[in-house]
Design a protein around this motif. Structure first.
Motif, PDB file in Angstrom:
ATOM      1  N   PRO A 123     -28.060  -4.884  -0.080  1.00 61.90           N
ATOM      2  CA  PRO A 123     -27.945  -3.635  -0.829  1.00 61.90           C
ATOM      3  C   PRO A 123     -28.878  -2.573  -0.270  1.00 61.90           C
ATOM      4  N   ALA A 124     -28.466  -1.331  -0.357  1.00 65.56           N
ATOM      5  CA  ALA A 124     -29.274  -0.219   0.148  1.00 65.56           C
ATOM      6  C   ALA A 124     -30.316   0.158  -0.896  1.00 65.56           C
ATOM      7  N   ASP A 125     -31.272  -0.749  -1.094  1.00 70.00           N
ATOM      8  CA  ASP A 125     -32.379  -0.547  -2.020  1.00 70.00           C
ATOM      9  C   ASP A 125     -33.597  -0.157  -1.188  1.00 70.00           C
ATOM     10  N   LEU A 126     -33.998   1.090  -1.287  1.00 66.31           N
ATOM     11  CA  LEU A 126     -34.945   1.673  -0.346  1.00 66.31           C
ATOM     12  C   LEU A 126     -36.081   2.371  -1.083  1.00 66.31           C
ATOM     13  N   VAL A 127     -37.303   2.144  -0.622  1.00 64.76           N
ATOM     14  CA  VAL A 127     -38.489   2.777  -1.186  1.00 64.76           C
ATOM     15  C   VAL A 127     -39.150   3.580  -0.070  1.00 64.76           C
ATOM     16  N   VAL A 128     -39.297   4.864  -0.288  1.00 70.75           N
ATOM     17  CA  VAL A 128     -39.820   5.760   0.751  1.00 70.75           C
ATOM     18  C   VAL A 128     -41.268   6.111   0.434  1.00 70.75           C
ATOM     19  N   LEU A 129     -42.162   5.803   1.374  1.00 69.52           N
ATOM     20  CA  LEU A 129     -43.569   6.176   1.247  1.00 69.52           C
ATOM     21  C   LEU A 129     -43.802   7.492   1.978  1.00 69.52           C
TER      22      LEU A 129
ATOM     23  N   LEU B 130     -38.625  -4.000  -3.764  1.00 70.87           N
ATOM     24  CA  LEU B 130     -39.114  -5.330  -4.121  1.00 70.87           C
ATOM     25  C   LEU B 130     -38.454  -5.844  -5.399  1.00 70.87           C
ATOM     26  N   PRO B 131     -38.228  -7.148  -5.502  1.00 75.61           N
ATOM     27  CA  PRO B 131     -37.801  -7.739  -6.761  1.00 75.61           C
ATOM     28  C   PRO B 131     -39.011  -7.982  -7.679  1.00 75.61           C
ATOM     29  N   ASN B 132     -38.859  -7.630  -8.929  1.00 75.69           N
ATOM     30  CA  ASN B 132     -39.825  -7.953  -9.979  1.00 75.69           C
ATOM     31  C   ASN B 132     -39.253  -9.169 -10.704  1.00 75.69           C
TER      32      ASN B 132
ATOM     33  N   GLY C 135     -41.610   1.022  -7.119  1.00 71.34           N
ATOM     34  CA  GLY C 135     -41.091   0.359  -5.930  1.00 71.34           C
ATOM     35  C   GLY C 135     -40.301  -0.906  -6.179  1.00 71.34           C
ATOM     36  N   TYR C 136     -40.064  -1.257  -7.445  1.00 73.49           N
ATOM     37  CA  TYR C 136     -39.203  -2.389  -7.772  1.00 73.49           C
ATOM     38  C   TYR C 136     -37.762  -1.891  -7.909  1.00 73.49           C
ATOM     39  N   THR C 137     -36.835  -2.560  -7.277  1.00 80.61           N
ATOM     40  CA  THR C 137     -35.436  -2.158  -7.402  1.00 80.61           C
ATOM     41  C   THR C 137     -34.580  -3.212  -8.097  1.00 80.61           C
TER      42      THR C 137
ATOM     43  N   SER D   4     -46.049  -8.909 -18.865  1.00 80.31           N
ATOM     44  CA  SER D   4     -46.271  -8.167 -20.106  1.00 80.31           C
ATOM     45  C   SER D   4     -46.178  -6.658 -19.914  1.00 80.31           C
ATOM     46  N   ASN D   5     -46.034  -6.217 -18.668  1.00 80.34           N
ATOM     47  CA  ASN D   5     -45.879  -4.792 -18.364  1.00 80.34           C
ATOM     48  C   ASN D   5     -47.055  -3.955 -18.866  1.00 80.34           C
ATOM     49  N   VAL D   6     -48.233  -4.555 -18.868  1.00 78.78           N
ATOM     50  CA  VAL D   6     -49.428  -3.816 -19.273  1.00 78.78           C
ATOM     51  C   VAL D   6     -49.756  -2.726 -18.256  1.00 78.78           C
ATOM     52  N   ALA D   7     -49.379  -2.951 -17.008  1.00 81.58           N
ATOM     53  CA  ALA D   7     -49.508  -1.941 -15.957  1.00 81.58           C
ATOM     54  C   ALA D   7     -48.422  -2.245 -14.941  1.00 81.58           C
ATOM     55  N   ILE D   8     -47.565  -1.278 -14.654  1.00 79.83           N
ATOM     56  CA  ILE D   8     -46.400  -1.515 -13.799  1.00 79.83           C
ATOM     57  C   ILE D   8     -46.661  -0.887 -12.442  1.00 79.83           C
ATOM     58  N   SER D   9     -46.967  -1.733 -11.454  1.00 78.91           N
ATOM     59  CA  SER D   9     -47.306  -1.250 -10.125  1.00 78.91           C
ATOM     60  C   SER D   9     -47.147  -2.384  -9.131  1.00 78.91           C
ATOM     61  N   ALA D  10     -46.198  -2.243  -8.209  1.00 78.85           N
ATOM     62  CA  ALA D  10     -46.006  -3.286  -7.210  1.00 78.85           C
ATOM     63  C   ALA D  10     -47.232  -3.418  -6.318  1.00 78.85           C
ATOM     64  N   LEU D  11     -47.792  -2.307  -5.886  1.00 81.77           N
ATOM     65  CA  LEU D  11     -48.942  -2.402  -4.988  1.00 81.77           C
ATOM     66  C   LEU D  11     -50.148  -3.002  -5.707  1.00 81.77           C
TER      67      LEU D  11
END
Length: 453
Positions: free
Chosen positions: A383-389, A52-54, A112-114, A321-328
């Motif tokens: 781009p091969a930007d991949l997040v594996v769950l 995901l893009p941030n 999960g941010y690429t 503000s990056n107080v908590a970094i979590s895509a989900l």
């Protein structure tokens, strides 16, 4: 050419099993074949998502996360939080900025941010004077991105005033301030640095209508006629009230009268946009950059996403503000906030559609547009930007298809990310960035010195 085999993957055509990706030397997917894993090819087990893009980050603010959660003597707001931020940023030198940015980027990739859109407004030395290289701190963010492997769209910020009508800046803003000529030199260096990085992109960011006059904004867009443009707008009620008092216009209304809004624009927050402004944004094809965790943390208010999405509006998510970094967590907070506002469930999904999939697809497309990234997703040319769950956990028991995304976003699946690849290169293994120990140790020394001083 490298190859990776994906047991299960979310593609633009939907969920597919047994895909082998061929990855070119530039990190893009050059071919996709379906079938059993070829001998000797690395196999990504579980479910693979595109990264995901941030679209909105102030990386240095990661260093002050948790330090503003003490009630003041009056009502706390964005404005009281901002005073604390001014004190924190005044203590940082270039090495500190790079160390904190690298820590933030490590945590983003693990989440999960690429790609990160770095809305970068910390430009000057502690005394407010420009560095010998005016793009010094821009280059530090690109260096941090290079160290961690994350792709970056660098968005240097034009910031000239403290309020509407060209109010002179305050002492606390001395590290942010630049004029048009100085900004042109800064942006030139930032652009060179971003484009020298294989996964670097460049755009500009007039900070806000408080910090930029209409004449400056017009001239700025003339100087940079291409590429992404990001701006904070209508984040707080006070901003709207001040804009009405000075201009007789609401902020997004004023912005649309000053410049031609288009798909290159990303309007950050837009929290207090009214119905007419939301309609104008949707019609222009702008992306609204929503940062639900930060907006909740600051008590900003609630953007009417149900109305905006109903008009075809585009959006993406950012960590701000990056107080908590979590895509989900950003995705879940986005939906839950809309449920509070609309008093109904699955508020942002079309009838019959998965909410997790709806949010994920929208933020992948909206973030890609806002950051000027081109094709996104697991497809040829991207781009091969991949997040594996890791779908072996109980959160994913008996889940298939879009239920995997719904369970990731809304279920007990916080530690589900096992691997992350950026440009086909593995940067997260076993849930942790491969360079985390060294980067975390460096950042710890900075924070212990800066906060303990």
């Amino acid at each position: 050419m490298d190859k990776l085999h994906l047991d299960k993957a979310l593609t633009p055509a939907g969920w597919r099993d047994d895909l082998t990706l061929t990855i070119a030397s530039d990190g893009r997917i050059s071919a996709i074949a379906q079938g059993p894993a070829p001998s000797g090819v690395a196999r990504l087990k579980g479910a693979t998502l595109p990264g995901l893009p941030n679209l909105h980050s102030h990386a240095f603010q990661r260093g002050m996360a948790g330090l503003t959660e003490v009630a003041g003597t009056g009502d706390d707001s964005f404005w009281t939080w901002r005073d604390w931020m001014y004190r924190f940023v005044g203590a940082l030198d270039p090495d500190d900025v790079e160390a904190i940015a690298a820590l933030a980027y490590v945590e983003m990739v693990e989440a999960g941010y690429t790609t990160v859109g770095e809305f970068h407004y910390l430009h000057n030395d502690k005394d407010g004077r420009a560095y010998a290289d005016p793009a010094e701190l821009s280059r530090r963010h690109v260096a941090a991105a290079g160290e961690t492997g994350i792709a970056i769209t660098l968005l240097p910020v034009f910031y000239a005033h403290a309020g509407f009508g060209g109010t002179p800046p305050s002492e606390g803003q001395r590290r942010f301030i630049t004029g048009l000529d100085g900004f042109a030199r800064l942006a030139e260096g930032a652009s060179v640095a971003a484009k020298a990085y294989a996964r670097g992109h460049f755009g500009i960011a007039p900070h806000s209508l408080r910090a930029v006059t209409e004449d400056e904004l017009t001239r700025l867009i003339g100087l940079f006629p291409e590429g992404p443009v990001h701006i904070h707008v209508s984040e707080q009620v006070k901003e709207v009230e001040d804009c009405l008092a000075f201009h007789g216009r609401r902020p997004i209304e004023l912005l649309g009268e000053t410049v031609a809004l288009s798909e290159r624009w990303c309007l950050i927050h837009a929290t207090h946009a009214d119905a007419g402004e939301r309609a104008a944004m949707a019609k222009a094809g702008v992306v609204v950059g929503l940062c639900p965790i930060t907006e909740a943390n600051l008590g900003d208010g609630l953007f009417d996403g149900v109305d905006f999405v109903g008009q075809g509006g585009r959006f993406g998510i950012g960590t701000d503000s990056n107080v908590a970094i979590s895509a989900l967590a950003e995705l879940a907070m986005l939906e839950y906030a809309q449920r509070f506002g609309s008093r109904r469930r699955n508020a942002l999904a079309p009838r019959g559609a998965s909410t997790g999939r709806t949010l994920f697809d929208a933020c992948l497309a909206g973030g890609g547009q806002a950051l000027g990234l081109g094709p996104q997703g697991i497809s040829v040319g991207a781009p091969a930007d991949l997040v594996v769950l890791d779908t072996g956990g109980i959160a994913f028991a008996a889940r298939t298809g879009d239920a995997i995304l719904d369970s990731w976003v809304f279920g007990p699946s916080r530690d589900a990310i096992s691997e992350v690849y950026v440009s086909g290169r593995r940067v997260v293994d076993g849930g942790r960035h491969v360079k985390r120990p060294a980067i975390e140790a460096r950042a710890r020394k900075v924070l212990e010195r800066v906060i303990g001083a």
